[in-house]
Design an enzyme around this catalytic site. Structure first.
Site, PDB file in Angstrom:
ATOM      1  N   ARG A 170       0.857  -1.184   0.000  1.00  0.00           N
ATOM      2  CA  ARG A 170       0.000   0.000   0.000  1.00  0.00           C
ATOM      3  C   ARG A 170       0.900   1.242   0.000  1.00  0.00           C
ATOM      4  NH1 ARG A 170      -3.541  -2.739  -1.529  1.00  0.00           N
ATOM      5  NH2 ARG A 170      -5.557  -3.198  -0.554  1.00  0.00           N
ATOM      6  N   GLU A 229      -2.946   7.830  -3.887  1.00  0.00           N
ATOM      7  CA  GLU A 229      -3.426   7.261  -5.140  1.00  0.00           C
ATOM      8  C   GLU A 229      -4.725   7.910  -5.594  1.00  0.00           C
ATOM      9  OE1 GLU A 229      -2.102   3.093  -4.634  1.00  0.00           O
ATOM     10  OE2 GLU A 229      -3.738   2.667  -6.002  1.00  0.00           O
ATOM     11  N   HIS A 281      -1.269   0.365  -9.759  1.00  0.00           N
ATOM     12  CA  HIS A 281      -1.913  -0.593  -8.848  1.00  0.00           C
ATOM     13  C   HIS A 281      -2.436  -1.816  -9.612  1.00  0.00           C
ATOM     14  CE1 HIS A 281      -3.885  -0.827  -4.635  1.00  0.00           C
ATOM     15  NE2 HIS A 281      -3.693  -2.042  -5.118  1.00  0.00           N
TER      16      HIS A 281
HETATM   17  P1  NAP Z   1      -0.938 -11.395   4.927  1.00  0.00           P
HETATM   18  O1  NAP Z   1      -0.911 -12.837   4.563  1.00  0.00           O
HETATM   19  O2  NAP Z   1      -1.768 -10.968   6.090  1.00  0.00           O
HETATM   20  O3  NAP Z   1       0.577 -10.941   5.142  1.00  0.00           O
HETATM   21  C1  NAP Z   1       0.962  -9.785   5.788  1.00  0.00           C
HETATM   22  C2  NAP Z   1       2.201 -10.092   6.591  1.00  0.00           C
HETATM   23  O4  NAP Z   1       2.691  -8.882   7.166  1.00  0.00           O
HETATM   24  C3  NAP Z   1       1.945 -11.062   7.763  1.00  0.00           C
HETATM   25  O5  NAP Z   1       2.845 -12.140   7.677  1.00  0.00           O
HETATM   26  C4  NAP Z   1       2.221 -10.251   9.015  1.00  0.00           C
HETATM   27  O6  NAP Z   1       2.917 -10.991   9.999  1.00  0.00           O
HETATM   28  C5  NAP Z   1       3.134  -9.172   8.493  1.00  0.00           C
HETATM   29  N1  NAP Z   1       3.077  -7.939   9.267  1.00  0.00           N
HETATM   30  C6  NAP Z   1       1.994  -7.243   9.674  1.00  0.00           C
HETATM   31  N2  NAP Z   1       2.377  -6.138  10.340  1.00  0.00           N
HETATM   32  C7  NAP Z   1       3.734  -6.149  10.342  1.00  0.00           C
HETATM   33  C8  NAP Z   1       4.714  -5.279  10.866  1.00  0.00           C
HETATM   34  N3  NAP Z   1       4.373  -4.172  11.514  1.00  0.00           N
HETATM   35  N4  NAP Z   1       6.020  -5.614  10.668  1.00  0.00           N
HETATM   36  C9  NAP Z   1       6.367  -6.746  10.009  1.00  0.00           C
HETATM   37  N5  NAP Z   1       5.470  -7.605   9.492  1.00  0.00           N
HETATM   38  C10 NAP Z   1       4.176  -7.307   9.657  1.00  0.00           C
HETATM   39  O7  NAP Z   1      -1.433 -10.518   3.703  1.00  0.00           O
HETATM   40  P2  NAP Z   1      -1.176 -10.779   2.137  1.00  0.00           P
HETATM   41  O8  NAP Z   1      -2.306 -11.536   1.569  1.00  0.00           O
HETATM   42  O9  NAP Z   1       0.205 -11.277   1.949  1.00  0.00           O
HETATM   43  O10 NAP Z   1      -1.295  -9.254   1.596  1.00  0.00           O
HETATM   44  C11 NAP Z   1      -0.384  -8.277   2.043  1.00  0.00           C
HETATM   45  C12 NAP Z   1      -0.810  -6.890   1.564  1.00  0.00           C
HETATM   46  O11 NAP Z   1      -0.553  -6.764   0.178  1.00  0.00           O
HETATM   47  C13 NAP Z   1      -2.306  -6.587   1.701  1.00  0.00           C
HETATM   48  O12 NAP Z   1      -2.628  -6.146   2.998  1.00  0.00           O
HETATM   49  C14 NAP Z   1      -2.529  -5.527   0.655  1.00  0.00           C
HETATM   50  O13 NAP Z   1      -2.447  -4.254   1.223  1.00  0.00           O
HETATM   51  C15 NAP Z   1      -1.379  -5.725  -0.332  1.00  0.00           C
HETATM   52  N6  NAP Z   1      -1.848  -6.141  -1.673  1.00  0.00           N
HETATM   53  C16 NAP Z   1      -1.617  -5.324  -2.746  1.00  0.00           C
HETATM   54  C17 NAP Z   1      -2.003  -5.732  -4.007  1.00  0.00           C
HETATM   55  C18 NAP Z   1      -1.757  -4.872  -5.220  1.00  0.00           C
HETATM   56  O14 NAP Z   1      -2.561  -4.905  -6.137  1.00  0.00           O
HETATM   57  N7  NAP Z   1      -0.681  -4.122  -5.281  1.00  0.00           N
HETATM   58  C19 NAP Z   1      -2.640  -6.954  -4.192  1.00  0.00           C
HETATM   59  C20 NAP Z   1      -2.867  -7.757  -3.085  1.00  0.00           C
HETATM   60  C21 NAP Z   1      -2.458  -7.338  -1.828  1.00  0.00           C
HETATM   61  P3  NAP Z   1       2.165 -12.123  10.886  1.00  0.00           P
HETATM   62  O15 NAP Z   1       1.637 -13.120   9.894  1.00  0.00           O
HETATM   63  O16 NAP Z   1       3.268 -12.704  11.705  1.00  0.00           O
HETATM   64  O17 NAP Z   1       1.104 -11.420  11.636  1.00  0.00           O
END
Ligand code: NAP
Length: 328
Positions: free
Chosen positions: A239, A268, A287
């Site tokens: 993000r 954005e 995006h």
């Molecule tokens: P996810 O599985 O929840 O992964 C997020 C990871 O970040 C988790 O492993 C979490 O750790 C870790 N985390 C959270 N807060 C943290 C911090 N302060 N410091 C270090 N690590 C931290 O989510 P995901 O499915 O991979 O998606 C991640 C993000 O990608 C979404 O939230 C979204 O904003 C973004 N995204 C963008 C697009 C795009 O089109 N560009 C598409 C899809 C997603 P724990 O597991 O240990 O809690």
């Protein structure tokens, strides 16, 4: 039968499925979000909502929808929704995890390679008729990717998929941060959990994959960027507000880091003034992380499946607050 409001264009298949289930669907088939005032008016009769990440569902919107039982976000990130406020009002919220993981990781790696091998600059160079001679050390010399160190900030679903591409496809050493340890990924890829300063100090490529939360907003400022190697690259497919864009621009201009690739932006769809004019070692995309036809379709299907479950008093497969609402 419930009243369902679909805030923006999602294609007809999802809307048909909602109608076939017997719901009264108001489909706003537009590709731009409503203003806050328009959204507050539109949600008034809704029992269920299908929304996109550009719809801001704050307390004012939730309070304007007295019948609302369920919000199905067509995205995995849900920083656009005040989930705590929804829970207080007994409203279920769901997202679309997993179905977009591989497409988003592909995009992160596409950006990484495009940046390292300077593809947008090379494309512009060719089209401008500037390729006059082969040179051993041309102006567009890139960075080696294979065997380098990849730092994943937030090794969740997408972070792990990016790590897998780096480790198995490009022989990269993987460092990561997360809240908890990810032992399965450590074992499969030889990945190592380190502190953020250590990750920044050692990594050649830093991929941001954390969600946007109060803790991660402006996680990357000039101070953070200064901790990276001057030869390192930053890739953000998470993000925009996780990176302070004005600081990144300064870091690029002053050679504090080698380059950056951004799929998401702080305000954005705008870019920080100056960023769009900066052409060297900066790759930008609008995006597009999950934007393949197949994945976007699956996201819509997932959101509709969640909403249909929530409206028929079942637990939506991807509910974010089912436990808090005693719905598990
Ligand atoms: P996810 O599985 O929840 O992964 C997020 C990871 O970040 C988790 O492993 C979490 O750790 C870790 N985390 C959270 N807060 C943290 C911090 N302060 N410091 C270090 N690590 C931290 O989510 P995901 O499915 O991979 O998606 C991640 C993000 O990608 C979404 O939230 C979204 O904003 C973004 N995204 C963008 C697009 C795009 O089109 N560009 C598409 C899809 C997603 P724990 O597991 O240990 O809690």
């Amino acid at each position: 039968m419930a009243n369902v409001f679909v805030t923006q264009h999602i294609g007809t298949a999802g809307v048909q499925k909602l109608r076939q289930a017997g719901h009264e669907v108001t489909y706003r088939d537009k590709t731009e979000p409503m203003t806050a005032a328009e959204l507050q008016t539109a949600v008034r009769p809704a029992d269920g909502l299908v929304c996109l990440l550009t719809d801001r569902l704050d307390t004012a919107v939730l309070d304007a929808a007295p019948n609302l039982k369920m919000i199905a976000n067509v995205a995995v990130g849900y920083d656009n929704i005040d989930v705590a406020a929804a829970t207080e009002r007994g409203i279920l919220v769901s997202n679309t995890p997993d179905v977009l993981t591989e497409a988003t990781a592909d995009h992160a790696f596409a950006l990484l390679l495009a940046l390292a091998r300077r593809l947008p600059e090379a494309d512009a160079f060719m089209r401008a008729g500037k390729y006059e001679k082969f040179e051993m050390f041309p102006p567009l010399l890139g960075l080696e990717v294979t065997g380098k160190t990849l730092g994943i900030v937030g090794l969740g679903r997408i972070g792990a998929a990016v790590a897998r591409r780096g480790a198995l496809g490009f022989g990269m050493q993987v460092l990561y941060t997360a809240n908890g340890a990810k032992t399965a990924v450590e074992q499969a890829l030889g990945a190592q959990k380190v502190s953020l300063p250590e990750l920044l100090r050692q990594s050649d490529f830093v991929s941001i994959n954390v969600p946007l939360t109060p803790e991660t907003r402006h996680l990357f400022t000039l101070d953070t960027l200064r901790q990276m190697k001057p030869t390192a690259c930053l890739i953000n497919t998470a993000r925009g507000p996780i990176v302070k864009e004005a600081d990144l621009l300064q870091a690029l201009r002053e050679g504090i880091i080698w380059g950056a690739a951004l799929d998401v932006f702080e305000a954005e769809p705008q870019m920080t003034p100056g960023l769009a004019d900066y052409h060297e070692r900066l790759v930008v995309a609008p995006h597009l992380g999950s934007a393949t036809g197949e994945t976007r379709q699956k996201m819509v299907e997932t959101a509709v499946t969640n909403l249909l479950a929530g409206l028929s008093n079942q637990t939506p497969p991807n509910a974010l607050n089912a436990a808090a609402l005693g719905r598990e």
